[in-house]
Scaffold this motif. Sequence first.
Motif, PDB file in Angstrom:
ATOM      1  N   THR A  29     -35.472 -36.008  63.241  1.00 52.06           N
ATOM      2  CA  THR A  29     -35.509 -35.441  61.891  1.00 52.06           C
ATOM      3  C   THR A  29     -36.382 -34.198  61.935  1.00 52.06           C
ATOM      4  N   VAL A 159     -37.411 -41.836  55.866  1.00 44.25           N
ATOM      5  CA  VAL A 159     -38.202 -40.641  55.550  1.00 44.25           C
ATOM      6  C   VAL A 159     -38.567 -40.591  54.056  1.00 44.25           C
ATOM      7  N   PHE A 245     -27.160 -40.862  44.883  1.00 43.10           N
ATOM      8  CA  PHE A 245     -27.497 -39.586  44.247  1.00 43.10           C
ATOM      9  C   PHE A 245     -26.562 -39.303  43.069  1.00 43.10           C
ATOM     10  N   ASN A 279     -36.246 -38.831  44.410  1.00 42.33           N
ATOM     11  CA  ASN A 279     -35.927 -37.647  45.201  1.00 42.33           C
ATOM     12  C   ASN A 279     -36.169 -36.463  44.258  1.00 42.33           C
TER      13      ASN A 279
HETATM   14  N1  COA Z   1     -33.216 -36.046  59.147  1.00 46.88           N
HETATM   15  C1  COA Z   1     -32.231 -35.274  59.637  1.00 46.88           C
HETATM   16  N2  COA Z   1     -30.932 -35.509  59.384  1.00 46.88           N
HETATM   17  C2  COA Z   1     -30.638 -36.551  58.596  1.00 46.88           C
HETATM   18  C3  COA Z   1     -31.614 -37.390  58.077  1.00 46.88           C
HETATM   19  C4  COA Z   1     -32.957 -37.112  58.367  1.00 46.88           C
HETATM   20  N3  COA Z   1     -33.968 -37.853  57.899  1.00 46.88           N
HETATM   21  N4  COA Z   1     -31.009 -38.344  57.327  1.00 46.88           N
HETATM   22  C5  COA Z   1     -29.671 -38.114  57.399  1.00 46.88           C
HETATM   23  N5  COA Z   1     -29.451 -37.027  58.177  1.00 46.88           N
HETATM   24  C6  COA Z   1     -28.179 -36.425  58.511  1.00 46.88           C
HETATM   25  C7  COA Z   1     -27.021 -37.406  58.442  1.00 46.88           C
HETATM   26  O1  COA Z   1     -26.941 -38.139  59.639  1.00 46.88           O
HETATM   27  C8  COA Z   1     -25.849 -36.469  58.252  1.00 46.88           C
HETATM   28  O2  COA Z   1     -25.530 -35.930  59.501  1.00 46.88           O
HETATM   29  P1  COA Z   1     -23.986 -35.587  59.870  1.00 46.88           P
HETATM   30  O3  COA Z   1     -23.549 -34.584  58.839  1.00 46.88           O
HETATM   31  O4  COA Z   1     -24.087 -35.054  61.252  1.00 46.88           O
HETATM   32  O5  COA Z   1     -23.268 -36.905  59.750  1.00 46.88           O
HETATM   33  C9  COA Z   1     -26.437 -35.354  57.389  1.00 46.88           C
HETATM   34  O6  COA Z   1     -27.867 -35.441  57.539  1.00 46.88           O
HETATM   35  C10 COA Z   1     -26.081 -35.459  55.948  1.00 46.88           C
HETATM   36  O7  COA Z   1     -26.249 -36.793  55.521  1.00 46.88           O
HETATM   37  P2  COA Z   1     -26.128 -37.221  54.031  1.00 46.88           P
HETATM   38  O8  COA Z   1     -26.490 -38.655  53.905  1.00 46.88           O
HETATM   39  O9  COA Z   1     -24.799 -36.773  53.489  1.00 46.88           O
HETATM   40  O10 COA Z   1     -27.272 -36.293  53.406  1.00 46.88           O
HETATM   41  P3  COA Z   1     -27.596 -35.986  51.913  1.00 46.88           P
HETATM   42  O11 COA Z   1     -27.560 -34.539  51.708  1.00 46.88           O
HETATM   43  O12 COA Z   1     -26.858 -36.859  50.964  1.00 46.88           O
HETATM   44  O13 COA Z   1     -29.127 -36.414  51.862  1.00 46.88           O
HETATM   45  C11 COA Z   1     -30.412 -38.252  51.048  1.00 46.88           C
HETATM   46  C12 COA Z   1     -29.494 -37.740  52.145  1.00 46.88           C
HETATM   47  C13 COA Z   1     -30.742 -39.693  51.385  1.00 46.88           C
HETATM   48  C14 COA Z   1     -31.688 -37.419  51.062  1.00 46.88           C
HETATM   49  C15 COA Z   1     -29.719 -38.108  49.666  1.00 46.88           C
HETATM   50  O14 COA Z   1     -28.419 -38.610  49.751  1.00 46.88           O
HETATM   51  C16 COA Z   1     -30.450 -38.826  48.593  1.00 46.88           C
HETATM   52  O15 COA Z   1     -31.590 -38.526  48.307  1.00 46.88           O
HETATM   53  N6  COA Z   1     -29.799 -39.780  47.924  1.00 46.88           N
HETATM   54  C17 COA Z   1     -30.438 -40.545  46.896  1.00 46.88           C
HETATM   55  C18 COA Z   1     -31.312 -41.547  47.569  1.00 46.88           C
HETATM   56  C19 COA Z   1     -32.288 -42.178  46.651  1.00 46.88           C
HETATM   57  O16 COA Z   1     -32.750 -41.582  45.716  1.00 46.88           O
HETATM   58  N7  COA Z   1     -32.626 -43.405  46.971  1.00 46.88           N
HETATM   59  C20 COA Z   1     -33.561 -44.122  46.224  1.00 46.88           C
HETATM   60  C21 COA Z   1     -32.917 -44.577  44.985  1.00 46.88           C
HETATM   61  S1  COA Z   1     -34.069 -45.227  43.963  1.00 46.88           S
END
Ligand code: COA
Length: 349
Positions: A29, A159, A245, A279
């Motif tokens: 990451t 994270v 999200f 987030n």
């Molecule tokens: N570091 C680097 N890359 C990461 C990563 C990290 N910590 N976590 C995921 N990725 C990668 C994924 O593997 C994916 O890679 P790929 O495109 O090669 O498959 C890429 O980043 C995108 O993943 P995705 O899950 O679509 O990212 P996103 O833009 O949706 O962001 C979150 C991920 C989790 C930050 C976001 O979806 C989010 O915040 N969702 C709401 C979660 C939340 O609020 N949870 C608590 C609810 S109370």
Amino acid sequence: MPQTIIAGIGHYVPDHVVTNNDLVKYMDTSDEWIQERTGIKERRYAGRTTETTSTMGVQAATIALENAGITKDDVDFIIFATLSPDYYFPGCGVLLQRAMKMNEIGALDIRNQCSGFVYALSVADQFIKTGMYKNILLVCSEKHSFGLDFSTRGRNISVIFGDGAAAVVLQPTTENNRGILSTHLHSDGSSAELLAMFNPGTHANHWLNEPLADFDEAPMGQMFMSHQMIDKAQNFPNMDGPAVFKKAIVKFPEVIEEALQKNNLTTADLQLLIPHQANLRIAQYVQQKLKLRDDQVFNNIEKYGNTTAASIPIALSEAWQLGKIKKGDLICMAAFGSGFTWGSALMRW
Ligand code: COA
């Protein structure tokens, strides 16, 4: 009928600061990825053997009681919200009761994950309004650092989360136009598996499209938690981040509007919105959607990550300490999380 006020508040976060760069040691990451997607810069982790969810709760509760000007012996009911309890059972409420040497009062455990504080507040509000209790100690605490997958496999979740605790003392008041005006609770279990931890559990694949483990062949005594489940990382939370999200950015504004409308108020009347710190991008979207000014929204996720049940009361406590909340201010607290469950509470401080 009396209204419920927050008579005392306090929060506790562990000293150990974990930056995004610290996480790079465990998984693939980067600080840039985490900050860009979540707004988080650092979080706190509890002492591995020196602190538990309950002991952090005790720290926060002690501050809240002092702030309310009461002692532990004045408390007539305990509510404890967490998704990371010390034990699978009994809950943290009794562990807090024991640790603080409190009277043999009731201790209720709430497990509504990120909505835990709002749900607990709503329950406490009913007890206060009916006159059943006069001093409710509501504690929220999480020790996420013990239950996350720190390999690259779990990076989308690990994270985000951090450890911390907060507590409030709730009391009745007959002062006009003060205290909790209304609470609004919702759920939709149709997407329960999108943000869930499956094991240990008794589900035996019942709700799942794809079987998680082989329950037919598993020996008796190895179905609740087995080596196979651990090998497949099923003892860690599972989350479809983009789906969470998308739902969150709809339900947050909806439930905030619901609270305001119920009380014939508008966003212009609001001094402070404290959204659950899921987030920063979600909070910013909600702010934009409701056309709120920067000074009407309080966020601190950049310092603590998502502390689930504790996130709203930690933010509330910090905002209060910073002098951002004065008597008479209209405060809205709103949460959304696993379940899905969501809710809001509107109060006049
Ligand atoms: N570091 C680097 N890359 C990461 C990563 C990290 N910590 N976590 C995921 N990725 C990668 C994924 O593997 C994916 O890679 P790929 O495109 O090669 O498959 C890429 O980043 C995108 O993943 P995705 O899950 O679509 O990212 P996103 O833009 O949706 O962001 C979150 C991920 C989790 C930050 C976001 O979806 C989010 O915040 N969702 C709401 C979660 C939340 O609020 N949870 C608590 C609810 S109370």
